[in-house]
Each structure stands twice: as structure tokens, then as C-alpha cells.
Write an enzyme that holds these catalytic residues in place. Sequence first.
Site, mmCIF file in Angstrom:
data_model
loop_
_atom_site.group_PDB
_atom_site.id
_atom_site.type_symbol
_atom_site.label_atom_id
_atom_site.label_comp_id
_atom_site.label_asym_id
_atom_site.label_seq_id
_atom_site.Cartn_x
_atom_site.Cartn_y
_atom_site.Cartn_z
ATOM 1 N N GLY A 1 0.609 -1.135 0.328
ATOM 2 C CA GLY A 1 0.132 0.059 -0.001
ATOM 3 C C GLY A 1 0.836 1.233 -0.037
ATOM 4 N N CYS B 1 4.712 0.714 15.525
ATOM 5 C CA CYS B 1 4.571 0.036 16.703
ATOM 6 C C CYS B 1 4.349 0.940 17.695
ATOM 7 C CB CYS B 1 6.012 -0.657 16.985
ATOM 8 S SG CYS B 1 6.476 -2.003 16.215
ATOM 9 N N CYS C 1 11.267 1.744 8.443
ATOM 10 C CA CYS C 1 11.690 0.549 9.294
ATOM 11 C C CYS C 1 12.582 -0.360 8.714
ATOM 12 C CB CYS C 1 10.667 -0.107 9.856
ATOM 13 S SG CYS C 1 9.837 -1.012 8.432
#
Length: 228
Positions: free
Chosen positions: A131, A195, A220
Site C-alpha cells: 500500500g 509499533c 523501518c
Amino acid sequence: MLLEASQLESKISEARVSIALALRETGRICLTCSFQAEDMVVLQLVRERLPDVPVLFLDTGYHFAEVYRYRDEMSKRYNLNLVNLMPERTVAEQESEFGLLHQSRPDECCKLRKVRPLFAALENYDIWFTGLRRVQSPTRANLQTMDRFPLPSGKELLKVSPLSDWLDKDVWTFARENDIPLLPLYEAGYASIGCEPCTALPADVANPRSGRWAGRKLECGIHIAEPH
């Protein structure tokens, strides 16, 4: 309004074309999903043609409770072929061995809990839907709708980002018009949700990912090819 609706219809059509072209390729197919808004949109578009597509979710152990609840609700609502990818160590094991890596060495924490589990799982696939969108971050400004992505092993996947040129308003309009419920955390002001320890409200409204990792980084690592 009519112009905006026409522009969105054109983007939806282009996204469906890119999905159809990718599905002409031979190989095993997957879709990564963080259950954020754009992932829910691309998930719906891919499932129009492939209802049982494996949906890979990186279960880091550090997600917001709201994300886990939403994941389970959406999985049940859409009867998803959900694949939870787990790190080698539990949160407790990692913190016992290394302390709070997300504070001291966030890159290493992401590598252990996101990058390695995903790259290991992607060895089983040939076509990878995401996405990703160009407007999400300066690091994604040159995102291609279709690209070849090399894993550390040397294997290459066809990486497909059907929403590459979509704006935030496109995602939200599509979700609203297609009755896709979204994460309640958006209502609290979050723009990019990862997170829990490394996600805050955006510091810069023009950069949705400015609330990630306290501004120490923007990615990340799962969308960055590692050298091999």
C-alpha cells in the site's frame, strides 16, 4: 467536486490495471498489510481478483492494542487469509537480552522484529503487493508502481504498489465510499501508525511519518533492499 471524483475514478482504474498486469505474471502472490488505511484500500482492490490472497502481517509484539483488535475484526469481516509473521524472539526475550532496543537502537529493533521476519517470508512468494504511496514520506517520492525488489538471498520479487500516486484524500474517499472501516487511532490524530513505543502524533502535519521513531528515522527497513 466532479473533477476530483473523475480524478479518483481514473486512479482506481489505473490501480486495477496495475493489479491485473501483475497477476499475469507467473508465481506465488502475497500482500503485506499493516491495517492502515491505504493497506485496507489496496487489500480490497487485490481481493476483487484474488479473494484468498495471503495477507502478511508483521506481528512485532509492540503494536497498539487497537491495531490487534482491528486486525482481528477485519480478518473476520473479510474472511482474510491472514498470515501473522513472528520474530525469532518474543518481546520479553528480546528485552531480557538487549534491553529496550526501540530506544537504544531502533534500527536493530526493526531489523529483528520486522525486516528479518518479512524477508524470510517473502522467500516463499514471487509477487508482492503493498500500500505504499509517494506522498507518505520524502523517502518514497520516487516510488514506482511496479519494481523489482531483491531479497538478501538474491531472489527478486515483483513489487507492486497500485496506490503509488494516490493522495490522502483519495484513500479516505475510497474507504468511505466502499464502507471500509478504518483504524480508530486516526480519530485520535495519528497519521502513520507503527509499533506503539515508536509512534506519536505527527510533529509536522505535512509529513505523516514525522511521528515515527521520534524523528530519528523515516523507514523501518522492510522497503529497502539489503545488500547481499
